[in-house]
Design a protein around this motif. Sequence first.
Motif, PDB file in Angstrom:
ATOM      1  N   ARG A  19      40.245  44.381  78.545  1.00 20.03           N
ATOM      2  CA  ARG A  19      39.095  44.528  79.932  1.00 20.03           C
ATOM      3  C   ARG A  19      38.181  45.122  79.487  1.00 20.03           C
ATOM      4  O   ARG A  19      37.501  44.864  80.342  1.00 20.03           O
ATOM      5  N   PHE A  20      37.867  45.578  77.841  1.00 22.79           N
ATOM      6  CA  PHE A  20      36.517  46.087  77.858  1.00 22.79           C
ATOM      7  C   PHE A  20      35.631  44.613  77.297  1.00 22.79           C
ATOM      8  O   PHE A  20      34.192  44.432  77.410  1.00 22.79           O
ATOM      9  N   GLY A  21      36.601  43.459  76.717  1.00 26.46           N
ATOM     10  CA  GLY A  21      35.717  41.888  76.650  1.00 26.46           C
ATOM     11  C   GLY A  21      35.552  42.383  74.643  1.00 26.46           C
ATOM     12  O   GLY A  21      34.901  41.436  74.322  1.00 26.46           O
ATOM     13  N   GLY A  22      36.442  42.775  74.152  1.00 31.71           N
ATOM     14  CA  GLY A  22      36.593  42.802  72.517  1.00 31.71           C
ATOM     15  C   GLY A  22      37.152  44.327  71.879  1.00 31.71           C
ATOM     16  O   GLY A  22      37.341  45.022  72.900  1.00 31.71           O
ATOM     17  N   ALA A  23      37.046  43.956  70.851  1.00 28.79           N
ATOM     18  CA  ALA A  23      37.465  45.313  70.287  1.00 28.79           C
ATOM     19  C   ALA A  23      37.106  46.770  70.349  1.00 28.79           C
ATOM     20  O   ALA A  23      36.304  46.987  69.376  1.00 28.79           O
ATOM     21  N   LYS A  24      37.138  47.608  71.432  1.00 27.01           N
ATOM     22  CA  LYS A  24      36.123  48.846  71.671  1.00 27.01           C
ATOM     23  C   LYS A  24      36.673  49.430  70.517  1.00 27.01           C
ATOM     24  O   LYS A  24      35.110  50.508  70.480  1.00 27.01           O
ATOM     25  N   GLN A  25      37.501  49.494  69.701  1.00 30.35           N
ATOM     26  CA  GLN A  25      37.581  50.803  68.741  1.00 30.35           C
ATOM     27  C   GLN A  25      36.722  50.685  67.776  1.00 30.35           C
ATOM     28  O   GLN A  25      36.773  52.389  67.236  1.00 30.35           O
ATOM     29  N   TYR A  26      36.273  49.485  67.774  1.00 28.63           N
ATOM     30  CA  TYR A  26      35.375  50.115  66.571  1.00 28.63           C
ATOM     31  C   TYR A  26      33.867  50.067  66.610  1.00 28.63           C
ATOM     32  O   TYR A  26      32.765  49.557  66.148  1.00 28.63           O
ATOM     33  N   LEU A  27      33.381  49.776  67.846  1.00 27.27           N
ATOM     34  CA  LEU A  27      32.189  50.140  68.419  1.00 27.27           C
ATOM     35  C   LEU A  27      31.429  51.031  68.172  1.00 27.27           C
ATOM     36  O   LEU A  27      32.139  51.564  68.144  1.00 27.27           O
ATOM     37  N   GLU A  28      29.782  51.678  67.834  1.00 29.90           N
ATOM     38  CA  GLU A  28      29.330  52.581  67.507  1.00 29.90           C
ATOM     39  C   GLU A  28      29.469  53.031  68.805  1.00 29.90           C
ATOM     40  O   GLU A  28      28.858  52.757  69.530  1.00 29.90           O
ATOM     41  N   LEU A  29      29.325  54.554  68.636  1.00 24.32           N
ATOM     42  CA  LEU A  29      28.714  55.066  69.695  1.00 24.32           C
ATOM     43  C   LEU A  29      28.074  56.637  69.417  1.00 24.32           C
ATOM     44  O   LEU A  29      28.279  56.937  68.239  1.00 24.32           O
ATOM     45  N   ALA A  30      26.321  56.173  69.809  1.00 22.43           N
ATOM     46  CA  ALA A  30      25.785  57.092  68.798  1.00 22.43           C
ATOM     47  C   ALA A  30      25.760  57.504  67.889  1.00 22.43           C
ATOM     48  O   ALA A  30      25.995  58.107  66.814  1.00 22.43           O
ATOM     49  N   GLY A  31      25.879  55.515  66.859  1.00 25.85           N
ATOM     50  CA  GLY A  31      26.051  56.144  65.174  1.00 25.85           C
ATOM     51  C   GLY A  31      27.400  55.669  64.751  1.00 25.85           C
ATOM     52  O   GLY A  31      27.196  55.848  63.310  1.00 25.85           O
ATOM     53  N   THR A  32      27.901  56.781  65.445  1.00 24.31           N
ATOM     54  CA  THR A  32      29.521  56.425  64.607  1.00 24.31           C
ATOM     55  C   THR A  32      30.893  55.752  65.373  1.00 24.31           C
ATOM     56  O   THR A  32      30.454  55.925  66.436  1.00 24.31           O
TER      57      THR A  32
END
Length: 212
Positions: A19-32
């Motif tokens: 649903r996100f359109g990709g591997a959301k677990q590895y995206l950076e959120l505010a640098g982490t």
Amino acid sequence: MATQPSVWTVIVAAGSGTRFGGAKQYLELAGTRVVDRSVAVAAQVSDGVVVVVPASDVSAESARLAADSVVAGGPSRAASVRNGLTAVPPDAAIICVHDAARPLAGADVYQRVINEVRSGAGGAVPVVPVTDTIRRVDGGVVDRSALQAVQTPQAFRGELLRAAHDDAGDATDDASLVEAAGFSVVAVQGHSRNIKITHPDDLAAAEAWLAT
Ligand code: CTP
Ligand code: MG
């Protein structure tokens, strides 16, 4: 003084983020990275942390994640939890399960679910009120005062969680499996900002909250 029962946490990060359109677990959120945030909070409250990732990522993530074990996931969330449980020591008294995709869960919510299990509950889950009016697909509004939305982290007595998963059932969370196995689960207060990153807008909302 008696020592506290040991707590291990399984973080499931083996989804594909359709649903996100990709591997959301590895995206950076505010640098982490999302998964690193989830692991860092779990480590504050746990004796050990197991992270479950897609099979193709086990080698790279073993080198990168600050976890005790990194194992390969399965075709469903429940299968991924089961794989994670194989890396949890058999004597872990309390096992928490958390979605990597909820990077804003705080140590306070872990403490609430863990404390319930320490006090004798078989399992505990964080919940929040449902704020939208809910309508059935086949028509008619459902009384939302009878509903609550369930989050993670969820905590369980280790042997109950393992027994529930022995039946190899499938459900979107562990509390459902534990209840289906005949054990009771209590609810504690969750947090409205403990959202699951599901769609791209959710990452933007989390980023905005972290900036406030
Ligand atoms: N998860 C997992 N193994 C699976 C499916 C899901 O470990 N086979 C994990 C996800 O990585 C996520 C959590 O379970 O941290 C909650 O799942 P969800 O939000 O549904 O993530 P995805 O399955 O990745 O997303 P989608 O359903 O949109 O594909
Ligand atoms: Mg999914």
